[in-house]
Design a protein around this motif. Structure first.
Motif, mmCIF file in Angstrom:
data_model
loop_
_atom_site.group_PDB
_atom_site.id
_atom_site.type_symbol
_atom_site.label_atom_id
_atom_site.label_comp_id
_atom_site.label_asym_id
_atom_site.label_seq_id
_atom_site.Cartn_x
_atom_site.Cartn_y
_atom_site.Cartn_z
ATOM 1 N N UNK A 61 -10.198 29.491 68.475
ATOM 2 C CA UNK A 61 -8.746 29.377 68.675
ATOM 3 C C UNK A 61 -7.961 30.657 68.448
ATOM 4 N N UNK A 62 -8.468 31.575 67.635
ATOM 5 C CA UNK A 62 -7.687 32.741 67.256
ATOM 6 C C UNK A 62 -7.902 33.950 68.170
ATOM 7 N N UNK A 63 -8.664 33.784 69.263
ATOM 8 C CA UNK A 63 -9.025 34.973 70.035
ATOM 9 C C UNK A 63 -9.242 34.618 71.501
ATOM 10 N N UNK A 64 -9.244 35.659 72.346
ATOM 11 C CA UNK A 64 -9.569 35.497 73.755
ATOM 12 C C UNK A 64 -8.594 34.573 74.469
ATOM 13 N N UNK A 65 -9.100 33.764 75.383
ATOM 14 C CA UNK A 65 -8.260 32.906 76.202
ATOM 15 C C UNK A 65 -7.869 31.618 75.491
ATOM 16 N N UNK A 66 -8.403 31.392 74.286
ATOM 17 C CA UNK A 66 -7.905 30.292 73.458
ATOM 18 C C UNK A 66 -6.622 30.687 72.723
ATOM 19 N N UNK A 67 -6.463 31.965 72.454
ATOM 20 C CA UNK A 67 -5.369 32.422 71.597
ATOM 21 C C UNK A 67 -3.985 31.972 72.062
ATOM 22 N N UNK A 68 -3.639 32.063 73.372
ATOM 23 C CA UNK A 68 -2.289 31.659 73.785
ATOM 24 C C UNK A 68 -2.014 30.170 73.602
ATOM 25 N N UNK A 69 -3.040 29.371 73.407
ATOM 26 C CA UNK A 69 -2.878 27.922 73.305
ATOM 27 C C UNK A 69 -2.766 27.438 71.856
ATOM 28 N N UNK A 70 -2.790 28.372 70.905
ATOM 29 C CA UNK A 70 -2.818 27.980 69.490
ATOM 30 C C UNK A 70 -1.769 28.723 68.681
ATOM 31 N N UNK A 71 -1.145 27.981 67.782
ATOM 32 C CA UNK A 71 -0.251 28.574 66.802
ATOM 33 C C UNK A 71 -1.042 28.706 65.504
ATOM 34 N N UNK A 72 -1.293 29.937 65.100
ATOM 35 C CA UNK A 72 -2.174 30.177 63.958
ATOM 36 C C UNK A 72 -1.379 30.140 62.663
ATOM 37 N N UNK A 73 -1.073 28.937 62.215
ATOM 38 C CA UNK A 73 -0.303 28.783 60.982
ATOM 39 C C UNK A 73 -1.172 28.964 59.745
ATOM 40 N N UNK A 74 -2.488 28.939 59.948
ATOM 41 C CA UNK A 74 -3.424 29.124 58.829
ATOM 42 C C UNK A 74 -4.747 29.638 59.392
ATOM 43 N N UNK A 75 -5.587 30.258 58.549
ATOM 44 C CA UNK A 75 -6.885 30.728 59.027
ATOM 45 C C UNK A 75 -7.815 29.564 59.382
ATOM 46 N N UNK A 76 -8.768 29.841 60.233
ATOM 47 C CA UNK A 76 -9.771 28.859 60.649
ATOM 48 C C UNK A 76 -11.014 29.021 59.779
ATOM 49 N N UNK A 77 -11.313 28.060 58.893
ATOM 50 C CA UNK A 77 -12.498 28.189 58.040
ATOM 51 C C UNK A 77 -13.775 27.908 58.817
ATOM 52 N N UNK A 78 -14.888 28.359 58.244
ATOM 53 C CA UNK A 78 -16.187 28.184 58.888
ATOM 54 C C UNK A 78 -16.473 26.705 59.176
ATOM 55 N N UNK A 79 -16.077 25.817 58.272
ATOM 56 C CA UNK A 79 -16.343 24.393 58.472
ATOM 57 C C UNK A 79 -15.704 23.880 59.762
ATOM 58 N N UNK A 80 -14.525 24.411 60.118
ATOM 59 C CA UNK A 80 -13.860 23.966 61.341
ATOM 60 C C UNK A 80 -14.441 24.644 62.577
ATOM 61 N N UNK A 81 -14.969 25.859 62.421
ATOM 62 C CA UNK A 81 -15.736 26.459 63.518
ATOM 63 C C UNK A 81 -16.912 25.553 63.879
ATOM 64 N N UNK A 82 -17.565 25.024 62.851
ATOM 65 C CA UNK A 82 -18.718 24.152 63.079
ATOM 66 C C UNK A 82 -18.291 22.868 63.783
ATOM 67 N N UNK A 83 -17.151 22.300 63.381
ATOM 68 C CA UNK A 83 -16.654 21.084 64.030
ATOM 69 C C UNK A 83 -16.364 21.345 65.510
#
Length: 279
Positions: A61-83
């Motif tokens: 979500x925080x990079x590339x072509x996903x970035x414009x679609x997300x409001x990064x109000x908090x960091x993305x932890x590894x556990x959510x990368x896995x999800x």
């Protein structure tokens, strides 16, 4: 070939997905990026897999072509990368998984849940041990990230883990890293904090749950995720093999034509040879 694209919602996140779908090909491989990488990192794989296996790529979500679609109000932890990875595996049912660099941890954590569709995995440029070179690199990178010194972060990447890249790719790397926004740099700093606290012992029980056959691929000259250190993981994962790519560093197939050919041969032999013999 132009890929099919989609935005997949996973919890609060929107994930950009590319799929290269070939006529008559039923199986897929899902590719997992390393830190701050995008779908572009797998362009060699897309070329090598053409007409052999469909390819699924995605941006976090925080990079590339996903970035414009997300409001990064908090960091993305590894556990959510896995999800996110688990959700994409469930939706697209790939037969194979290929990860690079720190994407390897998310891949291994997802494999520990024993996804039914995955038959084989390749984990490239990954190690659970923080070497002195890696420790020095991540400590320096975090200071620069926290100070917002984008140009210096890009230079550090090329001077350290990207030292064996050809000059054109170093220039592309520099532009990519230099132009990332503040929220993405905050995520990068958070990510590096997670890496720096990584301890092999924390993941032993996760590794023990993995049943999928895995090939670990590391560069002979990679001092950050070394070919020697990764072999210790064989004490915990029952079905794994190890390949060292000669004269290659951390970026493997991006560094030279011989390295690219070696990686291509490894992937094709591991994923497809057995299937070809059975057909």
């Amino acid at each position: 070939m132009k890929p099919e694209t989609a935005i997949v919602r996973v919890g609060e996140w929107q994930v950009y997905v590319e799929r290269y779908i070939y006529p008559g090909v039923s199986e897929s491989v899902i590719c997992v990026n390393g830190a701050l990488s995008t779908t572009l990192a797998f362009r060699n794989c897309v070329k090598n897999f053409k007409n052999r296996v469909n390819v699924i790529l995605f941006d976090l979500p925080f990079i590339g072509k996903s970035r414009p679609h997300n409001r990064l109000s908090r960091p993305l932890p590894k556990s959510e990368e896995v999800v996110i990875l688990q959700t994409l595996i469930e939706q697209y049912q790939p037969s194979y998984i290929l990860s690079v660099s720190w994407g390897g941890l998310a891949a291994l954590m997802a494999l520990s849940t024993r996804p039914s569709s995955i038959r084989k995995a390749v984990v490239a440029s990954f190690s659970t041990r923080i070497t002195p070179a890696m420790h020095n690199y991540i400590e320096r990178a975090k200071v620069l990230l926290d100070a917002g010194r984008n140009h210096d972060v890009a230079t550090l990447l090329n001077d350290e883990v990207g030292k064996y890249l050809p000059s054109l790719l170093k220039q592309a790397n520099h532009e990519h890293i230099k132009n990332l926004d503040h929220e993405t740099y905050r995520q990068a700093s958070f990510h590096i904090g997670q890496i720096s606290s990584l301890r092999h012992e924390d993941y032993v029980e996760i590794f023990r749950k993995i049943e999928t056959p895995i090939m670990f691929v590391n560069g002979e000259r990679d001092e950050y995720t070394t070919a020697q250190d990764i072999r210790e993981i064989g004490n915990y994962i029952r079905d794994c093999d190890f390949i060292t790519v000669p004269e290659a560093g951390h970026f493997l197939d991006m560094e030279s034509r011989p390295a690219a050919q070696c990686v291509s041969n490894v992937l094709n032999d591991y994923f497809f040879v057995e299937k070809a013999l059975a057909s």
